[in-house]
Design a protein around this motif. Sequence first.
Motif, PDB file in Angstrom:
ATOM      1  N   GLU A 161       0.848  -1.203   0.000  1.00 52.70           N
ATOM      2  CA  GLU A 161       0.000   0.000   0.000  1.00 52.70           C
ATOM      3  C   GLU A 161       0.878   1.246   0.000  1.00 52.70           C
ATOM      4  O   GLU A 161       1.908   1.310   0.671  1.00 52.70           O
ATOM      5  CB  GLU A 161      -0.908   0.001   1.223  1.00 52.70           C
ATOM      6  CG  GLU A 161      -1.874   1.174   1.263  1.00 52.70           C
ATOM      7  CD  GLU A 161      -2.926   1.056   2.364  1.00 52.70           C
ATOM      8  OE1 GLU A 161      -3.582   2.062   2.682  1.00 52.70           O
ATOM      9  OE2 GLU A 161      -3.076  -0.075   2.915  1.00 52.70           O
ATOM     10  N   GLY A 192      -2.730   7.708  -6.411  1.00 55.43           N
ATOM     11  CA  GLY A 192      -3.958   6.930  -6.488  1.00 55.43           C
ATOM     12  C   GLY A 192      -4.539   6.884  -7.896  1.00 55.43           C
ATOM     13  O   GLY A 192      -4.037   7.523  -8.827  1.00 55.43           O
ATOM     14  N   MET A 193      -5.624   6.102  -8.060  1.00 55.70           N
ATOM     15  CA  MET A 193      -6.272   5.938  -9.366  1.00 55.70           C
ATOM     16  C   MET A 193      -7.788   6.031  -9.227  1.00 55.70           C
ATOM     17  O   MET A 193      -8.357   5.644  -8.211  1.00 55.70           O
ATOM     18  CB  MET A 193      -5.920   4.566  -9.977  1.00 55.70           C
ATOM     19  CG  MET A 193      -4.485   4.376 -10.371  1.00 55.70           C
ATOM     20  SD  MET A 193      -4.155   2.719 -11.051  1.00 55.70           S
ATOM     21  CE  MET A 193      -4.218   1.723  -9.552  1.00 55.70           C
ATOM     22  N   MET A 213      -7.855   2.881 -13.681  1.00 55.58           N
ATOM     23  CA  MET A 213      -7.649   1.439 -13.581  1.00 55.58           C
ATOM     24  C   MET A 213      -7.887   0.748 -14.919  1.00 55.58           C
ATOM     25  O   MET A 213      -7.114  -0.119 -15.333  1.00 55.58           O
ATOM     26  CB  MET A 213      -8.567   0.846 -12.524  1.00 55.58           C
ATOM     27  CG  MET A 213      -8.184   1.193 -11.097  1.00 55.58           C
ATOM     28  SD  MET A 213      -9.336   0.426  -9.932  1.00 55.58           S
ATOM     29  CE  MET A 213      -8.490   0.727  -8.377  1.00 55.58           C
ATOM     30  N   VAL A 226      -6.900  -4.706  -6.327  1.00 54.62           N
ATOM     31  CA  VAL A 226      -6.351  -3.367  -6.210  1.00 54.62           C
ATOM     32  C   VAL A 226      -7.480  -2.423  -5.789  1.00 54.62           C
ATOM     33  O   VAL A 226      -8.507  -2.336  -6.468  1.00 54.62           O
ATOM     34  CB  VAL A 226      -5.746  -2.884  -7.550  1.00 54.62           C
ATOM     35  CG1 VAL A 226      -5.180  -1.471  -7.394  1.00 54.62           C
ATOM     36  CG2 VAL A 226      -4.670  -3.849  -8.034  1.00 54.62           C
ATOM     37  N   SER A 274      -8.153   1.588  -4.816  1.00 53.43           N
ATOM     38  CA  SER A 274      -7.439   2.856  -4.945  1.00 53.43           C
ATOM     39  C   SER A 274      -8.397   4.036  -4.903  1.00 53.43           C
ATOM     40  O   SER A 274      -9.566   3.933  -5.291  1.00 53.43           O
ATOM     41  CB  SER A 274      -6.642   2.877  -6.261  1.00 53.43           C
ATOM     42  OG  SER A 274      -5.807   3.999  -6.331  1.00 53.43           O
ATOM     43  N   ARG A 275      -7.857   5.154  -4.395  1.00 53.50           N
ATOM     44  CA  ARG A 275      -8.586   6.418  -4.400  1.00 53.50           C
ATOM     45  C   ARG A 275      -7.597   7.501  -4.843  1.00 53.50           C
ATOM     46  O   ARG A 275      -6.526   7.651  -4.267  1.00 53.50           O
ATOM     47  CB  ARG A 275      -9.131   6.756  -3.020  1.00 53.50           C
ATOM     48  CG  ARG A 275     -10.111   7.949  -3.050  1.00 53.50           C
ATOM     49  CD  ARG A 275     -10.303   8.578  -1.666  1.00 53.50           C
ATOM     50  NE  ARG A 275     -10.456   7.617  -0.590  1.00 53.50           N
ATOM     51  CZ  ARG A 275     -11.616   7.344   0.038  1.00 53.50           C
ATOM     52  NH1 ARG A 275     -12.729   7.962  -0.306  1.00 53.50           N
ATOM     53  NH2 ARG A 275     -11.638   6.472   1.042  1.00 53.50           N
ATOM     54  N   ARG A 276      -7.981   8.219  -5.878  1.00 54.17           N
ATOM     55  CA  ARG A 276      -7.095   9.269  -6.370  1.00 54.17           C
ATOM     56  C   ARG A 276      -7.112  10.444  -5.398  1.00 54.17           C
ATOM     57  O   ARG A 276      -8.136  10.779  -4.791  1.00 54.17           O
ATOM     58  CB  ARG A 276      -7.533   9.738  -7.754  1.00 54.17           C
ATOM     59  CG  ARG A 276      -6.569  10.754  -8.355  1.00 54.17           C
ATOM     60  CD  ARG A 276      -6.893  11.084  -9.791  1.00 54.17           C
ATOM     61  NE  ARG A 276      -5.973  12.086 -10.303  1.00 54.17           N
ATOM     62  CZ  ARG A 276      -4.773  11.855 -10.794  1.00 54.17           C
ATOM     63  NH1 ARG A 276      -4.321  10.616 -10.846  1.00 54.17           N
ATOM     64  NH2 ARG A 276      -4.012  12.847 -11.238  1.00 54.17           N
ATOM     65  N   THR A 295     -12.338  -0.603  -7.043  1.00 58.88           N
ATOM     66  CA  THR A 295     -11.628  -1.873  -6.867  1.00 58.88           C
ATOM     67  C   THR A 295     -11.426  -2.530  -8.220  1.00 58.88           C
ATOM     68  O   THR A 295     -12.352  -2.590  -9.039  1.00 58.88           O
ATOM     69  CB  THR A 295     -12.427  -2.834  -5.969  1.00 58.88           C
ATOM     70  OG1 THR A 295     -12.564  -2.269  -4.667  1.00 58.88           O
ATOM     71  CG2 THR A 295     -11.723  -4.172  -5.843  1.00 58.88           C
ATOM     72  N   THR A 316      -3.039   3.712  -3.185  1.00 58.07           N
ATOM     73  CA  THR A 316      -3.411   2.410  -3.742  1.00 58.07           C
ATOM     74  C   THR A 316      -3.003   1.283  -2.801  1.00 58.07           C
ATOM     75  O   THR A 316      -1.930   1.313  -2.211  1.00 58.07           O
ATOM     76  CB  THR A 316      -2.729   2.203  -5.109  1.00 58.07           C
ATOM     77  OG1 THR A 316      -3.126   3.253  -5.998  1.00 58.07           O
ATOM     78  CG2 THR A 316      -3.099   0.861  -5.718  1.00 58.07           C
ATOM     79  N   ARG A 317      -3.909   0.301  -2.686  1.00 59.38           N
ATOM     80  CA  ARG A 317      -3.615  -0.898  -1.913  1.00 59.38           C
ATOM     81  C   ARG A 317      -3.723  -2.105  -2.844  1.00 59.38           C
ATOM     82  O   ARG A 317      -4.782  -2.345  -3.436  1.00 59.38           O
ATOM     83  CB  ARG A 317      -4.595  -1.047  -0.758  1.00 59.38           C
ATOM     84  CG  ARG A 317      -4.334  -2.296   0.100  1.00 59.38           C
ATOM     85  CD  ARG A 317      -5.466  -2.541   1.083  1.00 59.38           C
ATOM     86  NE  ARG A 317      -5.709  -1.372   1.910  1.00 59.38           N
ATOM     87  CZ  ARG A 317      -6.916  -0.858   2.154  1.00 59.38           C
ATOM     88  NH1 ARG A 317      -8.003  -1.415   1.626  1.00 59.38           N
ATOM     89  NH2 ARG A 317      -7.048   0.221   2.908  1.00 59.38           N
TER      90      ARG A 317
END
Length: 628
Positions: free
Chosen positions: A84, A89-90, A95, A145, A147-149, A157, A181-182
């Motif tokens: 992480e 982020g995305m 994605m 995955v 993620s948050r931009r 996800t 991002t994780r």
Amino acid sequence: MTTDTVTAPETRAFEADVSKLLHMMVHSVYSDRDVFLRELISNAADACEKLRYEAISNPALLGDDPQARISLTLDKEAGTLVIEDNGIGMTAADMAETLGTIARSGTKAFMDKLAADKDGEGQQLIGQFGVGFYSAFMVAGKVEVVSRRAGEADAATWSSDGLGTYTIAPADPEAAPARGTRVTLHLLDDAKTYAERYTVERIVKAQSGHVPVPIFLHEAGSADEPRQVADGIALWTRAKSDISEDDYADFYRSVAGQFDKPALTLHYRAEGRHEYSVLTFIPETKPFDLFDPDRKGRIKLYVRRVFITDEAEILPRYLRFVRGLVDSADLALNMSREMIQDSPVLSAIQKGVSNRILSELAKLAASDPERYAAIWENFGPVIKEGLYEDYERRDQLLGLARFKSTTSNGTWRSLKDYMGSLKENQTAIYYATGNDLDRIAQSPQIEGFKARGIEVLLLPDQVDSFWTTMGVDYEGKPFKSVTQGAADLSLIPLAEGSSSAAAPSEEASSFIAFAKDALADHVSDVRISDRLTSSAVCIVAAENAMDLQLEKMLASAGRAPERAKPVLEVNAGHALIAKLGQVGDDDDGRRDIAFLLLDEARIAEGDPPADPRAFAERLERLMTRALG
């Protein structure tokens, strides 16, 4: 999908023949499974660098969490590994664009954007081809995955088993990262060790310990705080004045895998047309693989502080004992970080680093001869390979070369020292090769040179028999073997106290003529020698024949043609030769003596008699005559 928000789970096919491409990624592009972690950490580091850049114009993106970091969470029970970051982020669209299309890289697009922005120069972005992420499927049966931009409220996800499709769905904002991002890897049964602390920590330190973002490690279920395993500060990027000798020594041991100290440390940054950092070490002791037949180097190649490979040929093979790394800011890569292109940038780095190491060795030789002598003692035989292989740097290497000689009393001498002791009318640099220093020093072929005070270089290394045949010269003086051709010492006066060889008696001259006839099938000539003073005979190679030692080496390896006939040289002033007239007209006895003298010369060279049984019979007949 035209908006950044996904309203329902949606399954899509990859925009490529993913079954073939992923198989290639997993089984062909990468040779070591460990690289997946390096690739994912590299992506995370890129995301943090992107955020850092965008936050220059929009500081609000950092919120109340300005410090970049990468976190690794291990869960042995669940069999998962989580990577992480709190980078850029995305969105869901990102994605689909970057994770849904193999070999399309958001980082490359970002760098294209920077290329048009003069303020974006020098951004340390690692990934370029968008394939590293898929190496995760080497160890994971499923990859998720979340993620948050930065600056966005929604999270998404992405999920796939790597077999041809992927799913994008909205993510619970409460469970998603606040920013960044994780990546969760559901490890395959044969990859469960990647959920163990020791394994992951080892890989991080070896391959990603110097990315520009701190890395923290945490084990799920543990009450301990996350432990920092990389501080985000590469040693080679720090000022030399801030690094102690102990720091260098510790780093050397980690990068070289040895327990000694560096004999010489070279740390610098090259700037100009190409920018790269160099931190290399010459070991204090010989590495165990110094004479590995593959002769591979051990210089690690980094690109923007991310380990790429330790198999790039940064240095020529004769410098393979050097340990350390090169970190390039602009080296071009192909689709895998393991396989670098043969580019002009790499060529410039190879040339620059090699020349710098040699120049540093030259400086050390001038400023601290004792330290340099210790390095040469260990690595001289390897450096001399360059005299054979590297014509461009041959003069530089000859300046670095050190030799023991007939006048050095066991100390090292440079060719500059040798030139300072040249005798009047001396036209060559004389040398003798062999397998043992003491035996070479006692070679009969050296006697005439010693009598005239001529220094002879003693060359005991196998490579010496090769580089000396390459037409090498130093300051206009060619190298000449004392065991090849005529010695031509008549123009050089004898040293004080040395007597000249006596003229041969009529009987001795008659015997020499007889021996030339008797040994015609075994030698090319029998002649009076001006290189012998105390020994009766010796053998040498003919003028245009291969040097004796080189011929012997190639013959033992089955790589030489039929051995050429040597020349038998006779010391006309030797007491034994003077008495040969006493044999009279007994041709059988004279023939036995001629062959025994040839065998004596062979034995002095460390070779057995050509025919041991015949040698024993001749010796027995000679003793019978003497006692009869």
